[in-house]
Design an enzyme around this catalytic site. Structure first.
Site, PDB file in Angstrom:
ATOM      1  N   ASP A 105       0.817  -1.219   0.000  1.00  0.00           N
ATOM      2  CA  ASP A 105       0.000   0.000   0.000  1.00  0.00           C
ATOM      3  C   ASP A 105       0.851   1.270   0.000  1.00  0.00           C
ATOM      4  OD1 ASP A 105       1.030  -0.086   2.525  1.00  0.00           O
ATOM      5  OD2 ASP A 105      -0.871   0.256   3.569  1.00  0.00           O
TER       6      ASP A 105
ATOM      7  N   LYS B 228      10.987  42.347  -9.670  1.00  0.00           N
ATOM      8  CA  LYS B 228       9.976  41.542 -10.364  1.00  0.00           C
ATOM      9  C   LYS B 228       8.698  41.476  -9.545  1.00  0.00           C
ATOM     10  CE  LYS B 228      11.233  37.100  -8.344  1.00  0.00           C
ATOM     11  NZ  LYS B 228      11.819  35.781  -8.521  1.00  0.00           N
TER      12      LYS B 228
ATOM     13  N   ARG C  74       5.518  38.722  -8.805  1.00  0.00           N
ATOM     14  CA  ARG C  74       5.104  37.321  -8.967  1.00  0.00           C
ATOM     15  C   ARG C  74       3.599  37.235  -8.728  1.00  0.00           C
ATOM     16  NH1 ARG C  74       7.962  32.538  -8.648  1.00  0.00           N
ATOM     17  NH2 ARG C  74       9.777  33.521  -7.698  1.00  0.00           N
TER      18      ARG C  74
ATOM     19  N   ASP D 252      13.485  26.176  -9.676  1.00  0.00           N
ATOM     20  CA  ASP D 252      12.453  25.137  -9.729  1.00  0.00           C
ATOM     21  C   ASP D 252      12.029  24.898 -11.177  1.00  0.00           C
ATOM     22  OD1 ASP D 252      10.331  23.409  -9.385  1.00  0.00           O
ATOM     23  OD2 ASP D 252       9.380  24.549  -7.796  1.00  0.00           O
TER      24      ASP D 252
ATOM     25  N   THR E 188      11.407  31.897 -13.890  1.00  0.00           N
ATOM     26  CA  THR E 188      11.956  33.171 -13.443  1.00  0.00           C
ATOM     27  C   THR E 188      13.345  33.403 -14.012  1.00  0.00           C
ATOM     28  OG1 THR E 188      10.698  33.083 -11.374  1.00  0.00           O
ATOM     29  CG2 THR E 188      12.642  34.496 -11.405  1.00  0.00           C
TER      30      THR E 188
END
EC number: 2.7.6.1
Length: 321
Positions: A44, A202, A204, A232, A236
């Site tokens: 599981d 910047k 976001r 990531d 950016t």
């Protein structure tokens, strides 16, 4: 090899599933084999940890980045800590080259969790005695712990790469912070490379989406190096690189400590204006599909030195710089 003369066998180093290559390299630098353990799963999905040698009376170091799949690697770590505690380890030291959930380090808006604090609570409750971390997303995360934490930095390793790079003009460098929050990190690299800094202002609108608004600083005709702690999806950093080129930068390098590089990151980096992306091996990167412009540096020796100094009860502060 750092630990040439092993006086006893009370130092043990174990690796979980997130980054075996880094763990092997750390163990070689220390001069010890990795401890014998296995990670299995029930049908599981529940995680089963087996420690296959005695660790009674030992100082144990567990190497585990809580990278993708984050929840699995975090649970592996918590279960391993519990197993070590019940097997009578004297100290349980968690080596986290990448500390997952660190990006939620404060309440930015109403009804948000602070997951960086939650992970700290989980590690302490499980039984960790010390944490060794590398480039936490926010330095204040150290204050979330009531146990000792050693916060090592990847910036010197990244800076040394550029200092030793023969085809780069050190006189024309400018170090670029991709946002206001990264200015301290950019300043440290700028001091080491004796270069000025610039800042990308910047906005976001939502997570993993950034819109470049303005560039503060002189980048015209210069070689720009963007430095961040985490990359990531690479949205950016790709937008920032193109903005720097559009504003007159001669060429753009980028670097970070933690290459999360999820989703379309490889494709974006390959198609971006970035000449090279320099990262560390705090997170294990797959070879398949990896762009040739990604250069990966090792943090194994730094972490090995920290392990030996902690075990020998020597100062670790020399490693912070």
């Amino acid at each position: 090899m750092l630990y040439n003369e092993i006086k006893d066998t009370k130092l043990k180093i174990f690796s979980l599933e997130s980054n075996h290559l880094l763990a092997d390299e750390i163990a070689k630098h220390v001069g010890l084999p990795l401890g014998k353990s296995s990670v299995k799963r029930f049908s599981d999905g529940e995680i089963q940890i087996n420690i296959e040698e005695s660790i009674r009376g030992c100082d144990v170091f567990i190497i585990q980045s809580t990278s993708n799949p984050v929840n699995d690697h975090l649970m592996e770590l918590l279960i391993m800590i519990d197993a070590l505690k019940r097997a009578s380890a004297v100290t349980i030291n968690v080596v986290m080259p990448y500390y997952g959930y660190a990006r939620q380090d404060r309440k930015a808006r109403s009804r948000e969790p602070i997951t960086a604090k939650l992970v700290a609570n989980l590690l302490e409750t499980a039984g960790a005695d010390r944490v060794i971390a590398l480039d936490l997303h926010a330095p204040q995360i150290q204050g979330f712990f009531d146990i000792p934490i050693d916060h090592l930095m990847g910036e010197p390793i990244l800076s040394d790469y550029f200092l030793e790079k023969e085809d780069i003009d050190l006189e024309s460098l400018v170090i670029v912070s991709p946002d206001h929050g990264g200015v301290t990190r950019a300043r440290k690299m700028a001091d080491r490379l004796k270069a000025p800094i610039a800042i990308i202002d910047k906005r976001r609108p939502k997570p993993n989406v950034a819109e470049v608004m303005n560039i503060v600083g002189d980048i015209n005709g210069k070689t720009a190096i963007i430095i961040d702690d985490i990359i990531d999806t690479a949205g950016t950093i790709s937008i920032a690189a193109q903005a720097l080129i559009d504003k007159g930068a001669k060429e753009v390098y980028a670097c970070c400590t933690h290459p999360v590089l999820s989703g379309p990151a490889f494709e974006r980096i390959e198609n971006s204006a970035i000449k090279e992306l320099i990262v560390t091996n705090s997170i294990n990167l797959p070879q398949e599909g990896r762009p040739a412009k990604i250069v990966q540096l090792s943090v194994a020796e730094l972490l090995a030195q920290a392990i030996v100094r902690i075990y020998e009860q020597e100062s670790v502060s020399i490693l912070f710089d």
